[in-house]
Design a protein around this motif. Structure first.
Motif, mmCIF file in Angstrom:
data_model
loop_
_atom_site.group_PDB
_atom_site.id
_atom_site.type_symbol
_atom_site.label_atom_id
_atom_site.label_comp_id
_atom_site.label_asym_id
_atom_site.label_seq_id
_atom_site.Cartn_x
_atom_site.Cartn_y
_atom_site.Cartn_z
ATOM 1 N N PRO A 43 0.891 -1.476 -0.127
ATOM 2 C CA PRO A 43 0.105 0.175 0.106
ATOM 3 C C PRO A 43 0.677 1.126 -0.092
ATOM 4 O O PRO A 43 1.969 1.316 0.591
ATOM 5 N N LYS A 44 0.392 2.319 -0.652
ATOM 6 C CA LYS A 44 1.274 3.390 -0.819
ATOM 7 C C LYS A 44 0.158 4.631 -0.764
ATOM 8 O O LYS A 44 -0.751 4.781 -1.238
ATOM 9 N N LYS A 45 0.560 5.814 0.244
ATOM 10 C CA LYS A 45 -0.073 6.916 0.414
ATOM 11 C C LYS A 45 0.596 8.044 -0.358
ATOM 12 O O LYS A 45 1.872 8.273 -0.103
ATOM 13 N N LEU A 46 -0.006 8.622 -1.515
ATOM 14 C CA LEU A 46 0.516 9.526 -2.359
ATOM 15 C C LEU A 46 0.374 10.963 -1.749
ATOM 16 O O LEU A 46 -0.686 11.285 -1.120
ATOM 17 N N VAL A 47 1.468 11.816 -1.430
ATOM 18 C CA VAL A 47 1.416 13.210 -0.785
ATOM 19 C C VAL A 47 1.440 14.245 -2.124
ATOM 20 O O VAL A 47 2.538 14.177 -2.668
ATOM 21 N N ASP A 48 0.359 14.945 -1.909
ATOM 22 C CA ASP A 48 0.547 16.098 -3.027
ATOM 23 C C ASP A 48 1.472 17.106 -2.385
ATOM 24 O O ASP A 48 1.457 17.520 -1.160
ATOM 25 N N PRO A 49 2.354 17.749 -3.196
ATOM 26 C CA PRO A 49 3.587 18.696 -2.685
ATOM 27 C C PRO A 49 2.911 19.821 -1.928
ATOM 28 O O PRO A 49 3.583 20.623 -1.129
ATOM 29 N N ASP A 51 0.308 19.917 -0.069
ATOM 30 C CA ASP A 51 -0.064 19.381 1.129
ATOM 31 C C ASP A 51 1.264 19.307 2.399
ATOM 32 O O ASP A 51 1.030 19.138 3.554
ATOM 33 N N VAL A 52 2.127 19.603 1.972
ATOM 34 C CA VAL A 52 3.446 19.496 2.950
ATOM 35 C C VAL A 52 3.777 20.874 3.599
ATOM 36 O O VAL A 52 3.430 21.797 2.872
ATOM 37 N N LEU A 53 3.724 20.586 4.872
ATOM 38 C CA LEU A 53 4.263 22.002 5.513
ATOM 39 C C LEU A 53 5.759 22.465 5.310
ATOM 40 O O LEU A 53 6.482 21.613 5.214
#
Length: 95
Positions: A43-49, A51-53
């Motif tokens: 399983p992988k969770k993709l993170v939108d750049p 959404d990164v603090l």
């Protein structure tokens, strides 16, 4: 062990119990790789750049969490009351 079958377009069905155990849902992303003659699906969770603090935002969040732990917070109701009061003062000054 569950046995599956490769379908059209190389699709493989992941057993329901495996999905439930891993919390996988339709539309989730998985990493597929080959390892020692086997296929590994992870399983992988993709993170939108976006959404990164930033480091500054992370520091602000840590500071806020520390204040909460110390009991320093304002309820939403209290905040609204204070904002309404300030807005009323501004209106009186301009009138």
């Amino acid at each position: 062990m569950t046995i599956g079958r490769v379908g059209k377009r190389r699709q493989v069905v992941i057993p329901k119990k495996v999905c439930e155990t891993l919390g996988l849902r339709e539309g989730d992303f998985v990493e597929v790789r080959r390892a020692q003659g086997a296929i590994v699906i992870k399983p992988k969770k993709l993170v939108d750049p976006d959404d990164v603090l930033t480091p500054e935002e992370e520091a602000a969040v840590r500071s806020g969490e520390a204040q909460l732990r110390r009991g320093k917070y304002v309820t939403l109701e209290r905040l609204r009351h204070e904002m309404d009061r300030q807005a009323l003062k501004r209106r009186r000054k301009t009138a």
